[in-house]
Design a protein around this motif. Structure first.
Motif, PDB file in Angstrom:
ATOM      1  N   ASN A   1     -31.307   5.175  94.490  1.00 40.23           N
ATOM      2  CA  ASN A   1     -32.282   4.106  94.522  1.00 40.23           C
ATOM      3  C   ASN A   1     -33.160   4.692  96.037  1.00 40.23           C
ATOM      4  N   LYS A  61     -32.609  -6.963  92.167  1.00 41.11           N
ATOM      5  CA  LYS A  61     -33.831  -5.980  91.843  1.00 41.11           C
ATOM      6  C   LYS A  61     -34.525  -6.309  90.418  1.00 41.11           C
ATOM      7  N   ALA A  96     -37.359  -3.887  99.760  1.00 36.61           N
ATOM      8  CA  ALA A  96     -37.044  -3.715  98.415  1.00 36.61           C
ATOM      9  C   ALA A  96     -36.055  -2.441  98.132  1.00 36.61           C
ATOM     10  N   ASN A 140     -26.287   1.632  94.812  1.00 40.31           N
ATOM     11  CA  ASN A 140     -27.527   2.112  95.155  1.00 40.31           C
ATOM     12  C   ASN A 140     -27.693   3.324  95.197  1.00 40.31           C
TER      13      ASN A 140
END
Length: 548
Positions: free
Chosen positions: A110, A334, A55, A107
């Protein structure tokens, strides 16, 4: 069988599922009012045992829930440093540049995480606030008060294989609440019951799904680049199915290697697990993994319908949270951030209702927040990417979907309006006579593995004397219908080898090896006859994922 008598316990809010949605709801409830009684029931042997996710986590939900998460030691240890997107051919790859993609696809900011470990940490935060968390407690049925959801039955143990009480039978308890939150994840068994009872999907598109399979590898430190995120599409799926892969470098020289197959594929001979194994032999992937070792395996269905497929999320006595409602942003790959945001919104609605003296009604405030707040902002702008892929393929989805995301992001509108999903993934399955079997290379035992060997790395265990939790509505259908019409695809779509067609003296027979089940729910979704119903086994059974 006589009606079972059960003890009951009363709470303000009962939450089914200790994933990011359920735990966020529990934490937020106690933040608002420490005197609220909140219980979280988790079917895994411990919190995190059944959590499987990519993830890469967008921390927006965590920032809202626990702003000082860094100081509190949340396991977000690997910020994204490099973002790659490749289109694979059989032997090569083309890197797609970042500049054509909308800003929200980046991203940057993140974190690569184990959501199992994030949930374990969130459970600690919840318990410090006074939340009661009971792992190993499967919720097997809804407790009704008229037409209102009033609670759940949890902790029923000791049934014999035929469903009758065994010598050590424990009837479980009724846990009743002013509100019940169903945060079971994708295709939750109780959520399914409630959705059918209240017709929550009326006026919304059918939900779409993918099958996500994941391995954790320990690789050569010289090849490891912490913070590197790589996504691919193209080979080996080609025109056979939609989907793609992810490769995430986290800490400790570990790499998450995952593969997603959209479950609306037509060819019943497609074998998603073997597509994943074949993928690892691509030169880009093989070079990374050679010399390393796989240390864990698991699989999970993913909700992919997006904005159009979100059902009504409130019902008399409770609400659907997170992936039970289908809140994954497919192009961003996501959903955990939206799961957390949904838990927060549901908690705020329930706390306000209880403070006003309400209980057992519909939390329409939660519905309104989900349809107009940050979850809506996230999902509406990407709503056409998956339908474009389903209708016109990968290339169209990349070009037209990218254009559509830009117009939504910059101007708040889409030239396509809202495209729709027209049928379920089960109904998408084609007839075997219209397709050819696919010849898959045999796993080499180094980069690729057979299913049963890999399932042992999910640390799955089920008490064998209990009833099979995979129920056939009609036991004759697999052989009488699915085998001649569809070559019985359950043999292939299950990533754990649960279903087999065995040749016997009296002809073929259908065998269910429920002990192998990793609770992915693919069978409940993809069976073309919709003959298989996934139910919860007794508490604590199933996979025992480490840091998935």
């Amino acid at each position: 069988m006589a009606e079972v008598e059960r003890e009951s316990m009363e709470y303000d809010v009962v939450i089914v599922g200790a994933g990011p949605a359920g735990l966020s709801a529990a934490i937020r409830l106690k933040q608002i009012d420490p005197d609220l009684s909140v219980v979280v029931l988790e079917k895994g042997s411990e919190v995190g045992a059944h959590i499987l996710s990519g993830a890469v986590l967008d921390p927006v939900g965590l920032n809202k829930l626990i702003p000082d998460w860094k100081e509190k030691g949340a396991p977000l240890n690997t910020p994204v440093e490099e973002d790659n997107f490749f289109v694979l051919s059989e032997t090569g790859h083309t890197a797609l540049p970042h500049w054509p993609m909308p800003r929200f696809m980046s991203n940057h900011g993140n974190y690569i995480v184990s959501m199992a470990n994030v949930c374990r940490w969130m459970a600690e935060q919840a318990e410090e606030l006074g939340v009661e968390i009971f792992p190993g407690m499967s919720c097997s049925e809804i407790v009704w008060d008229g037409d209102r959801v009033a609670g759940v039955v949890a902790g029923e143990f000791g049934k014999e294989a035929d469903g009758t009480p065994g010598p050590g039978y424990e009837p479980g308890m009724e846990l009743r609440g002013k509100y019940v939150f169903l945060a079971e994840g994708v295709r939750g068994s109780l959520s399914k019951v409630v959705m059918e009872k209240f017709n929550l999907s009326e006026g919304h598109d059918p939900q779409k799904f993918g099958l996500g399979m994941k391995e954790i590898w320990e690789i050569d430190p010289a090849k490891h680049k912490a913070g590197t995120v790589t996504h691919t599409m193209g080979w080996p799926l080609g025109s056979n199915a939609g989907g793609g892969s992810f490769i995430y470098h986290l800490e400790n020289n570990q790499v998450f290697v995952g593969f997603v197959v959209h479950l609306n594929y037509k060819n019943p001979y497609l074998f998603p697990y073997m597509e994943f194994q074949r993928f690892k032999h691509h030169p880009v992937v093989a070079e990374l993994l050679e010399g390393g070792k796989r240390v864990a395996y698991g699989a999970r269905a993913i909700s992919e319908g997006g904005w159009q497929s979100i059902p009504k999320v409130c019902f008399p006595g409770g609400a659907l949270l997170g992936c039970s409602a289908g809140l994954v942003n497919v192009p961003r790959i996501k959903g955990n951030h939206n799961a957390m945001l949904s838990g927060i919104a549901a908690a705020e609605a329930a706390a306000a209702a209880i403070k006003a003296g309400r209980e057992g009604d519909e939390l329409t405030e939660y519905e309104a927040d989900l349809r107009s707040g940050p979850i809506a902002d996230d999902l509406k702008k990407v709503r056409n990417v998956k339908p474009i892929w389903s209708k016109w393929g990968m290339l169209a989805s990349t070009v037209l979907g990218g254009f559509d995301m830009w117009t939504n992001d910059l101007f708040g509108f889409s030239v396509f309006g809202t495209l729709h999903h027209d049928k379920t993934d089960a109904a998408s399955t084609g007839l075997a006579k219209d397709y050819q079997p696919i010849d898959y290379p045999k796993p080499d035992g180094k980069l690729s593995f057979d299913r049963l060997t890999n399932v042992s790395f999910s640390f799955t265990n089920h008490e064998e004397s209990q009833p099979c939790h995979l129920r056939l509505k009609d036991p004759s259908v697999p052989i009488a219908v699915n085998l001649p019409k569809y070559a019985e695809p359950a043999q292939r779509y299950c990533p754990a080898g649960v279903y087999e067609v065995l040749e016997g003296e009296d002809g073929p027979r259908f065998q269910i090896n429920f002990q192998n089940c990793v609770h992915c729910k693919t069978c409940d979704i993809k069976d073309p006859s919709q003959n298989i119903t996934w139910t919860t086994p007794q508490g604590g059974d199933g996979p025992n994922y480490p840091n998935m």
